[in-house]
Structure formats: structure tokens, C-alpha cells
Design an enzyme around this catalytic site. Sequence first.
Site, short mmCIF file in Angstrom:
data_model
loop_
_atom_site.label_atom_id
_atom_site.label_comp_id
_atom_site.label_asym_id
_atom_site.label_seq_id
_atom_site.Cartn_x
_atom_site.Cartn_y
_atom_site.Cartn_z
CG ASN A 1 -4.41 4.02 -2.02
OD1 ASN A 1 -4.13 5.22 -2.43
ND2 ASN A 1 -5.14 3.73 -1.04
CD1 TRP A 2 1.92 4.68 -4.81
CD2 TRP A 2 2.53 6.38 -6.12
NE1 TRP A 2 2.69 4.31 -5.75
CE2 TRP A 2 3.09 5.30 -6.71
CE3 TRP A 2 2.40 7.78 -6.65
CZ2 TRP A 2 3.96 5.38 -7.79
CZ3 TRP A 2 3.34 7.74 -8.09
CH2 TRP A 2 3.86 6.79 -8.51
CE LYS A 3 -3.01 3.75 2.29
NZ LYS A 3 -3.00 3.17 3.49
CG HIS B 1 -8.79 3.76 1.03
ND1 HIS B 1 -8.33 4.12 2.09
CD2 HIS B 1 -7.92 2.99 0.41
CE1 HIS B 1 -7.38 3.39 2.66
NE2 HIS B 1 -7.03 2.45 1.51
CD GLU C 1 -5.72 5.26 4.58
OE1 GLU C 1 -5.53 6.12 3.56
OE2 GLU C 1 -5.19 4.59 4.84
CD GLU D 1 -7.67 -1.73 0.65
OE1 GLU D 1 -6.55 -1.62 0.41
OE2 GLU D 1 -8.11 -0.48 1.06
N GLY E 1 -2.18 -0.57 6.99
CA GLY E 1 -0.88 0.19 7.27
C GLY E 1 -0.39 -0.24 8.79
CB SER F 1 -0.43 -5.29 5.90
OG SER F 1 -0.37 -3.97 6.86
N GLY G 1 -0.90 -0.38 -0.57
CA GLY G 1 -0.47 1.10 0.01
C GLY G 1 0.91 0.91 0.17
N GLY G 2 1.46 0.82 1.37
CA GLY G 2 2.86 1.40 1.66
C GLY G 2 3.88 0.58 0.80
P1 PGA Z 1 -1.21 -0.94 3.24
O1 PGA Z 1 -2.51 0.09 2.49
O2 PGA Z 1 -0.71 -1.74 2.04
O3 PGA Z 1 -0.50 0.30 3.43
O4 PGA Z 1 -1.81 -1.54 4.52
C1 PGA Z 1 -3.48 -0.67 1.56
C2 PGA Z 1 -4.55 0.37 1.37
O5 PGA Z 1 -4.93 1.39 2.04
O6 PGA Z 1 -5.09 0.44 0.33
#
Ligand code: PGA
Length: 230
Positions: free
Chosen positions: A6-8, A84, A86, A154, A160, A190, A211-212
Site C-alpha cells: 500500500n503506497w498510500k 483502510h 486511514e 491491521e 506506521g 509495521s 505500507g512503509g
Molecule cells: P505500515 O502500513 O506498514 O507503514 O505500518 C500498513 C498499512 O497502512 O497498510
Amino acid sequence: MLIAGNWKMFKGPAAARAFFDGFEPPADVDVVFCPPFTSLEAALESGRTVYAQNVHWEPRGPYTGEVSPEMLVEVGVAGALVGHSERRQLFGETDEMVARRARSALDAGLGVIACVGETLEQRESGDTELVLKIQVEAISFAAGDRQNLVIAYEPVWAIGTGKTATPEQAEEAHAFIKGLLDRPILYGGSVKAENAAQLLAQPSIDGALVGGASLEPDSFAAICRAASTS
Ligand code: PGA
């Protein structure tokens, strides 16, 4: 094993193309990319499986800022994330909206990765299972027997933050979710090359939503290799 990146709100088309030039995952792992809308077509040029980060439930209409399932299908996108944390936390998405997004996407022939997870406050007050049950049942009811659905667990406190759920905490939540809905479940929060193998070795963890650590070709390929060997 399914590993989704997930590149956000990172990587425009040029950065997306540069990523794929340096990305070499093992062949036996299913890899999905979720770039921002404006980078979907650049990501599709790589020949990899591409999902959007969200999708609306109507085919068209006065919904400023939204994109329909049919529009994603037209450009060759294979699926979408929905729910998600977010989106839920920063943009006010409710379980009903998440459920409607999931059902319309599935009906249009898209795959869906539907995200669920508790906040730190909910975990500390002992409400993790209650929250997961409400979120999963909304998605499950909307999906019915439509097949192309994956759940991503998640925990919001692990996204994050560098705080990963322990493999035991993740396994406990995954086993609980599997008891509600028998679908593949990805762990997210993470995930990085250093902890991926241990998490993916758990019996109820079927992959990861990253994500990251999905933003760099080498770190993401290392996670894919951990999935290949576990
Ligand atoms: P993260 O994000 O790996 O940076 O914690 C995961 C996500 O939001 O899908």
C-alpha cells in the site's frame, strides 16, 4: 501467500516506474500493488497486479473526488482496498460505507482487500474482539457468497508506528476473524523484512499488507522472499 504493498499518498507515475525497474520478487508469491490513483496506469505498465486504494459504490454520478468500480475495470485495475484505517479515521468512513464499497467492487468483478482493526484504546479496554466482529460482519454481510474477498487485519496502533503486533497477538486476532469469515487474512502494521518471516509463519496469517516497507524495491522484495520461504 499474498503480499500487498500500500503506497498510500506516495509515488507519482515517474517514481512508480522507477520502483518497478528495480523490483525483483520471487515467482511463487502473489504480489499486489496499491498506488495512488494517478499512478495506477504507470503501475499497470509493469504487468503486475494493481489494486486501487479505495473505490466508490456507484457506477457514476455526482460524487466529487470518488472513482467507480467500472472506471477501475476500464483501466485494467484488478481490485481495491476498502476500509483502510486511514480512511476510517481521517475521512470518516463508516462500516456501512466500507460494506457498500466492498459489495459494488465485487459485483463489478474486482478483487477486494477489506481492512479491519482495533485502535489502541479499544484494545486496552478489552474491546478488540467486539470491534473486529462488528467490522468483519458488516463486510461479510455485504459480500455474501462473492468470492474475491481478502481481509486485512491491521491493528491501528501498529500502522506506521514501528510497533508490530507480536506473532501471537496477530495469530489470536486472525484465528478470531477466521471463526467469523473463512477467507484469507493478511496481517498489516509495521511489517518489514526483519519481522515478516515470523509473522507469516503463523497458521492463520495468509500474507501481509505492507505500507512503509513497500516503498523501496529491495525491502519489499525481501518481504516477498520471506513469504516465499514460509
Ligand atoms: P505500515 O502500513 O506498514 O507503514 O505500518 C500498513 C498499512 O497502512 O497498510
